[in-house]
Write a protein that holds these residues in place. Structure first.
Motif, PDB file in Angstrom:
ATOM      1  N   GLN A 189       0.829  -1.204   0.000  1.00  0.00           N
ATOM      2  CA  GLN A 189       0.000   0.000   0.000  1.00  0.00           C
ATOM      3  C   GLN A 189       0.868   1.261   0.000  1.00  0.00           C
ATOM      4  O   GLN A 189       0.522   2.259  -0.647  1.00  0.00           O
ATOM      5  N   CYS A 190       1.986   1.222   0.709  1.00  0.00           N
ATOM      6  CA  CYS A 190       2.925   2.353   0.668  1.00  0.00           C
ATOM      7  C   CYS A 190       3.424   2.569  -0.756  1.00  0.00           C
ATOM      8  O   CYS A 190       3.483   3.705  -1.248  1.00  0.00           O
ATOM      9  N   ARG A 191       3.803   1.492  -1.398  1.00  0.00           N
ATOM     10  CA  ARG A 191       4.316   1.578  -2.772  1.00  0.00           C
ATOM     11  C   ARG A 191       3.262   2.147  -3.720  1.00  0.00           C
ATOM     12  O   ARG A 191       3.540   3.065  -4.501  1.00  0.00           O
ATOM     13  N   ILE A 192       2.047   1.628  -3.667  1.00  0.00           N
ATOM     14  CA  ILE A 192       1.001   2.066  -4.593  1.00  0.00           C
ATOM     15  C   ILE A 192       0.602   3.512  -4.291  1.00  0.00           C
ATOM     16  O   ILE A 192       0.343   4.303  -5.214  1.00  0.00           O
ATOM     17  N   ALA A 193       0.552   3.868  -3.011  1.00  0.00           N
ATOM     18  CA  ALA A 193       0.236   5.259  -2.650  1.00  0.00           C
ATOM     19  C   ALA A 193       1.255   6.211  -3.256  1.00  0.00           C
ATOM     20  O   ALA A 193       0.904   7.272  -3.786  1.00  0.00           O
ATOM     21  N   LYS A 194       2.518   5.844  -3.191  1.00  0.00           N
ATOM     22  CA  LYS A 194       3.542   6.690  -3.779  1.00  0.00           C
ATOM     23  C   LYS A 194       3.408   6.744  -5.293  1.00  0.00           C
ATOM     24  O   LYS A 194       3.546   7.807  -5.907  1.00  0.00           O
ATOM     25  N   MET A 195       3.117   5.604  -5.916  1.00  0.00           N
ATOM     26  CA  MET A 195       2.924   5.566  -7.364  1.00  0.00           C
ATOM     27  C   MET A 195       1.792   6.495  -7.786  1.00  0.00           C
ATOM     28  O   MET A 195       1.828   7.105  -8.858  1.00  0.00           O
ATOM     29  N   MET A 196       0.755   6.596  -6.928  1.00  0.00           N
ATOM     30  CA  MET A 196      -0.400   7.425  -7.236  1.00  0.00           C
ATOM     31  C   MET A 196      -0.263   8.841  -6.687  1.00  0.00           C
ATOM     32  O   MET A 196      -1.226   9.596  -6.640  1.00  0.00           O
ATOM     33  N   GLN A 197       0.957   9.175  -6.251  1.00  0.00           N
ATOM     34  CA  GLN A 197       1.305  10.527  -5.788  1.00  0.00           C
ATOM     35  C   GLN A 197       0.475  10.971  -4.586  1.00  0.00           C
ATOM     36  O   GLN A 197       0.079  12.143  -4.482  1.00  0.00           O
ATOM     37  N   LYS A 198       0.254  10.055  -3.670  1.00  0.00           N
ATOM     38  CA  LYS A 198      -0.388  10.389  -2.404  1.00  0.00           C
ATOM     39  C   LYS A 198       0.681  10.713  -1.369  1.00  0.00           C
ATOM     40  O   LYS A 198       1.839  10.317  -1.500  1.00  0.00           O
ATOM     41  N   GLU A 199       0.276  11.429  -0.342  1.00  0.00           N
ATOM     42  CA  GLU A 199       1.240  11.853   0.678  1.00  0.00           C
ATOM     43  C   GLU A 199       1.271  10.922   1.880  1.00  0.00           C
ATOM     44  O   GLU A 199       2.331  10.691   2.468  1.00  0.00           O
ATOM     45  N   PHE A 200       0.100  10.381   2.262  1.00  0.00           N
ATOM     46  CA  PHE A 200       0.020   9.600   3.493  1.00  0.00           C
ATOM     47  C   PHE A 200      -0.688   8.267   3.275  1.00  0.00           C
ATOM     48  O   PHE A 200      -1.567   8.135   2.418  1.00  0.00           O
ATOM     49  N   LEU A 201      -0.308   7.299   4.102  1.00  0.00           N
ATOM     50  CA  LEU A 201      -1.069   6.072   4.290  1.00  0.00           C
ATOM     51  C   LEU A 201      -1.505   6.053   5.748  1.00  0.00           C
ATOM     52  O   LEU A 201      -0.669   5.953   6.655  1.00  0.00           O
ATOM     53  N   TYR A 202      -2.818   6.178   5.980  1.00  0.00           N
ATOM     54  CA  TYR A 202      -3.363   6.116   7.335  1.00  0.00           C
ATOM     55  C   TYR A 202      -3.547   4.654   7.728  1.00  0.00           C
ATOM     56  O   TYR A 202      -4.180   3.886   6.989  1.00  0.00           O
ATOM     57  N   LEU A 203      -3.032   4.289   8.902  1.00  0.00           N
ATOM     58  CA  LEU A 203      -3.088   2.903   9.361  1.00  0.00           C
ATOM     59  C   LEU A 203      -4.102   2.684  10.478  1.00  0.00           C
ATOM     60  O   LEU A 203      -4.184   1.581  11.013  1.00  0.00           O
ATOM     61  N   GLY A 204      -4.861   3.702  10.821  1.00  0.00           N
ATOM     62  CA  GLY A 204      -5.827   3.524  11.903  1.00  0.00           C
ATOM     63  C   GLY A 204      -5.222   3.906  13.228  1.00  0.00           C
ATOM     64  O   GLY A 204      -4.564   4.942  13.359  1.00  0.00           O
ATOM     65  N   TYR A 205      -5.400   3.036  14.243  1.00  0.00           N
ATOM     66  CA  TYR A 205      -4.969   3.356  15.592  1.00  0.00           C
ATOM     67  C   TYR A 205      -3.840   2.440  16.048  1.00  0.00           C
ATOM     68  O   TYR A 205      -3.917   1.225  15.909  1.00  0.00           O
ATOM     69  N   GLN A 206      -2.811   3.068  16.587  1.00  0.00           N
ATOM     70  CA  GLN A 206      -1.727   2.357  17.250  1.00  0.00           C
ATOM     71  C   GLN A 206      -2.097   2.230  18.722  1.00  0.00           C
ATOM     72  O   GLN A 206      -2.447   3.217  19.377  1.00  0.00           O
ATOM     73  N   ILE A 207      -2.051   0.999  19.248  1.00  0.00           N
ATOM     74  CA  ILE A 207      -2.351   0.768  20.665  1.00  0.00           C
ATOM     75  C   ILE A 207      -1.161   0.035  21.261  1.00  0.00           C
ATOM     76  O   ILE A 207      -0.994  -1.175  21.078  1.00  0.00           O
ATOM     77  N   ASP A 208      -0.321   0.763  21.956  1.00  0.00           N
ATOM     78  CA  ASP A 208       0.936   0.197  22.448  1.00  0.00           C
ATOM     79  C   ASP A 208       0.716  -0.979  23.401  1.00  0.00           C
ATOM     80  O   ASP A 208       1.518  -1.910  23.433  1.00  0.00           O
TER      81      ASP A 208
END
Length: 245
Positions: A189-208
């Motif tokens: 998803q990071c790769r495709i987002a960059k290919m499509m010239q997006k700035e961010f990939l939101y992953l939801g919530y980090q719960i330590d």
């Protein structure tokens, strides 16, 4: 309708047992909107909201703030040594983008939930539960399929927004655990987002404190939403290098 003109109401749920931290009680701010503008949804993402089906929500728990919105600035992302091994171990996997759900998708989702998440809020799975969770009346997600020898082994459900991707959910073949397909789908998803010239990939919530949710800090650099905004700031020097998929 433009996001400037659009109005919506925000409600709050009753408290209920948290799905991730058994000792905590959960409460959500919710927005139920049938015709939300994608640009406005992206603004809500930047404020810490998420989508489940057509409902937009954000934790607003009375005694806990463990859910931390997290996103990856994809132009600066650098895979770790472990993530590079994951990419290398999956060179034989093919990926395809589709825009519609199939019976194969649900069959894989059902198997994944039954074998990996019997203790979670999505168990037991059903076609209706799958549709209500994944689909939306106002936004059609992108579906990234992984296939190995013509067999479906993974799916990532991702919302495409003007400046970002939002990772809704991924599910994959439980028997292929050595491939780390969950990690591979995030890297993809990071790769495709960059290919499509997006700035961010939101992953939801980090719960330590949650073993199931603590993995998201492994993708660097990342940003966490705090009371002072998204931190740390995006690096000024871009390094667009990503290994090929």
């Amino acid at each position: 309708m433009s996001s400037k003109a659009q109005k919506f109401s925000v409600g709050k749920t009753q408290t209920f047992s948290c799905s991730y931290l058994s000792e905590e009680m959960e409460q959500l701010l919710v927005i139920q909107e049938q015709g939300l503008d994608p640009s406005l949804f992206e603004q809500l993402l930047s404020l810490g909201f998420r989508r489940s089906g057509s409902t937009i929500y954000r934790p607003d728990c009375p005694h806990c703030n463990a859910c931390l919105p997290i996103r990856i600035p994809v132009n600066h992302f650098k895979p770790s040594k472990r993530q590079k091994r994951t990419l290398n171990n999956n060179k034989d996997v093919n990926w395809t983008i589709v825009d519609h759900h199939t019976e194969q998708h649900y069959a894989l989702y059902e198997r994944y939930i039954n074998e990996r998440h019997r203790d979670g809020g999505m168990y037991p799975p059903s076609p209706e539960q799958y549709h209500n969770f994944i689909s939306s009346t106002w936004l059609s997600p992108m579906l990234i399929e992984l296939t190995l020898d013509d067999k479906l082994i993974g799916v990532a459900v991702t919302d495409i927004l003007p400046n970002s991707f939002s990772a809704i959910y991924s599910f994959f073949e439980p028997d292929e655990h050595k491939r780390s397909l969950g990690s591979f789908l995030i890297l993809l998803q990071c790769r495709i987002a960059k290919m499509m010239q997006k700035e961010f990939l939101y992953l939801g919530y980090q719960i330590d404190k949650s073993r199931k949710m603590a993995y998201k800090r492994d993708y660097n650099p990342h940003q966490i939403l705090t009371s002072s905004g998204w931190n740390p700031p995006i690096p000024s020097d871009k390094d667009p290098t990503l290994p090929p998929l």
